[in-house]
Design an enzyme around this catalytic site. Structure first.
Site, PDB file in Angstrom:
ATOM      1  NE  ARG A  54      41.860  39.858  40.943  1.00  0.00           N
ATOM      2  CZ  ARG A  54      42.199  40.328  42.099  1.00  0.00           C
ATOM      3  NH1 ARG A  54      42.322  41.724  41.996  1.00  0.00           N
ATOM      4  NH2 ARG A  54      42.562  39.739  43.195  1.00  0.00           N
TER       5      ARG A  54
ATOM      6  NE  ARG B 275      46.156  43.351  48.333  1.00  0.00           N
ATOM      7  CZ  ARG B 275      46.425  44.820  48.276  1.00  0.00           C
ATOM      8  NH1 ARG B 275      47.351  45.360  48.943  1.00  0.00           N
ATOM      9  NH2 ARG B 275      45.695  45.280  47.594  1.00  0.00           N
ATOM     10  CB  THR B 276      46.066  38.901  43.075  1.00  0.00           C
ATOM     11  OG1 THR B 276      45.255  39.147  44.277  1.00  0.00           O
ATOM     12  CG2 THR B 276      45.736  37.593  42.503  1.00  0.00           C
TER      13      THR B 276
ATOM     14  CE  LYS C  59      43.899  46.831  18.348  1.00  0.00           C
ATOM     15  NZ  LYS C  59      45.014  45.963  17.728  1.00  0.00           N
TER      16      LYS C  59
ATOM     17  CG  HIS D 106      40.503  36.030  45.218  1.00  0.00           C
ATOM     18  ND1 HIS D 106      41.597  35.345  44.793  1.00  0.00           N
ATOM     19  CD2 HIS D 106      40.840  37.084  45.654  1.00  0.00           C
ATOM     20  CE1 HIS D 106      42.679  36.663  44.515  1.00  0.00           C
ATOM     21  NE2 HIS D 106      42.048  37.419  45.253  1.00  0.00           N
TER      22      HIS D 106
HETATM   23  N1   CP Z   1      43.493  40.527  47.883  1.00  0.00           N
HETATM   24  C1   CP Z   1      43.451  41.036  46.834  1.00  0.00           C
HETATM   25  O1   CP Z   1      42.972  40.101  45.877  1.00  0.00           O
HETATM   26  O2   CP Z   1      44.176  42.020  46.398  1.00  0.00           O
HETATM   27  P1   CP Z   1      44.418  42.637  45.016  1.00  0.00           P
HETATM   28  O3   CP Z   1      42.807  43.113  44.715  1.00  0.00           O
HETATM   29  O4   CP Z   1      45.162  43.949  45.169  1.00  0.00           O
HETATM   30  O5   CP Z   1      44.809  41.692  44.282  1.00  0.00           O
END
Ligand code: CP
Length: 311
Positions: free
Chosen positions: A101, A51-52, A80, A129
């Site tokens: 992320r 999703r993110t 590397k 998050h």
């Molecule tokens: N909610 C969320 O962070 O989903 P993903 O890990 O799929 O990005």
């Protein structure tokens, strides 16, 4: 440090959060506004995501930007031996904003201190998050008509769950009452309970998870027990099925109650619940697009007025 980077929402004022909600609402009315023609958005995902990453990339595309990046760090020169610092400095040469992320808590803060372009934290370990929180706040406001004075139940992995940590901190302006339901091994960490105490936020910890326990919930925020965060897989096996939401547990729910979940789901919400009016997690994920469009615009200095003018 880039002041416009988004590492956490914890320091955002109530006014700023409400402003971002208004921005996201504009994008819900029309997500196709080419405010980022000629810009490049980089998405660097050192941890898996559906999703993110896809909603950030959709957000960038619908804003007219181009997208570069990776979904799997194994295909990068990190294998590397290139450091995070060098990777961030390199990508800053190519992109106007970096969405990242990372599995390490604090990685987004670190990147924001060295990068010459804004960093958007798309999740750093078990820490924060903020873009998920923005879409959660948008969804709570959308379903309840307000953010103030709500009973919010958080269920599942409250120890490693960055989504609940982020949401708890951002809700400090809105007088919530939190209810924590988790196995002892995954209880809400003391640091977040102290945060509640510091800001006068009420919280209750429950052992039971029954129709009676959740009968006064406005929001039931379910989370997955995250296998990937456990060092001891036997411990994961012991706790993974402790708190599962079954359909018959909704028989005393308030009519306004909505079930949210950052997703992915494993087995913590029975599938038949998807058909009930309480389930809202797929609409919640859809709101991620609008919330992330708002956040990208905000870190790039694009205002609500700019968005309204670009129909
Ligand atoms: N909610 C969320 O962070 O989903 P993903 O890990 O799929 O990005």
């Amino acid at each position: 440090m880039q002041n416009s980077s988004l590492v956490t929402l914890a320091n955002h004022s109530r006014d700023k959060i409400e402003y971002l909600i208004r921005m996201a609402r504009e994008f819900e009315q029309n997500p196709n506004r080419r405010l980022l023609e000629g810009k490049v958005v980089a998405t660097l995902f050192f941890e898996p995501s559906t999703r993110t990453r896809l909603s950030f990339e959709t957000a960038a595309n619908r804003l007219g930007a181009r997208v570069i990046g990776f979904a799997d760090p194994k295909v990068t020169s990190g294998t590397k031996g290139e450091t995070l610092k060098d990777t961030i400095m390199m990508v800053s040469n190519y992109a106007d904003v970096i969405v990242m992320r990372h599995y390490l808590e604090g990685a987004a803060q670190y990147a924001s201190e060295i990068a010459p372009v804004p960093i958007v934290n798309a999740g750093d370990g078990a820490n924060q998050h903020p873009s998920q929180t923005m879409l959660d706040l948008y969804t709570i406001n959308q379903t309840q008509g307000r953010l103030d004075d709500l009973n919010i139940y958080m269920v599942g992995d409250l120890k490693y769950g960055r989504t609940v940590h982020s949401l708890l901190m951002a809700m400090r302006h809105f007088n919530p009452t939190f209810h924590f339901i988790a196995p002892d091994e995954l209880a809400m960490p003391d640091i977040y309970k102290r945060y509640c105490e510091e800001y006068g936020i009420r919280y209750v910890e429950h052992q039971d998870f029954t129709a009676d326990t959740i009968s006064d919930a406005d929001i039931l925020y379910m989370t997955r027990v995250q296998k990937e965060r456990f060092v001891d897989l036997d411990e994961y096996e012991r706790v993974k099925d402790r708190y599962l939401l079954k359909r018959d547990m909704l028989k005393k729910a308030r009519p306004n109650m909505k079930i949210l979940h950052p997703l992915p789901r494993v087995n913590e919400i029975e599938y038949s619940i998807d058909e009930t009016p309480y389930a809202y997690y797929f609409q919640q994920a859809r709101n991620g697009l609008y919330a992330r469009q708002a956040l990208i615009c905000d870190v790039l200095g694009i205002s609500l007025d700019d968005i309204k003018k670009k129909l």
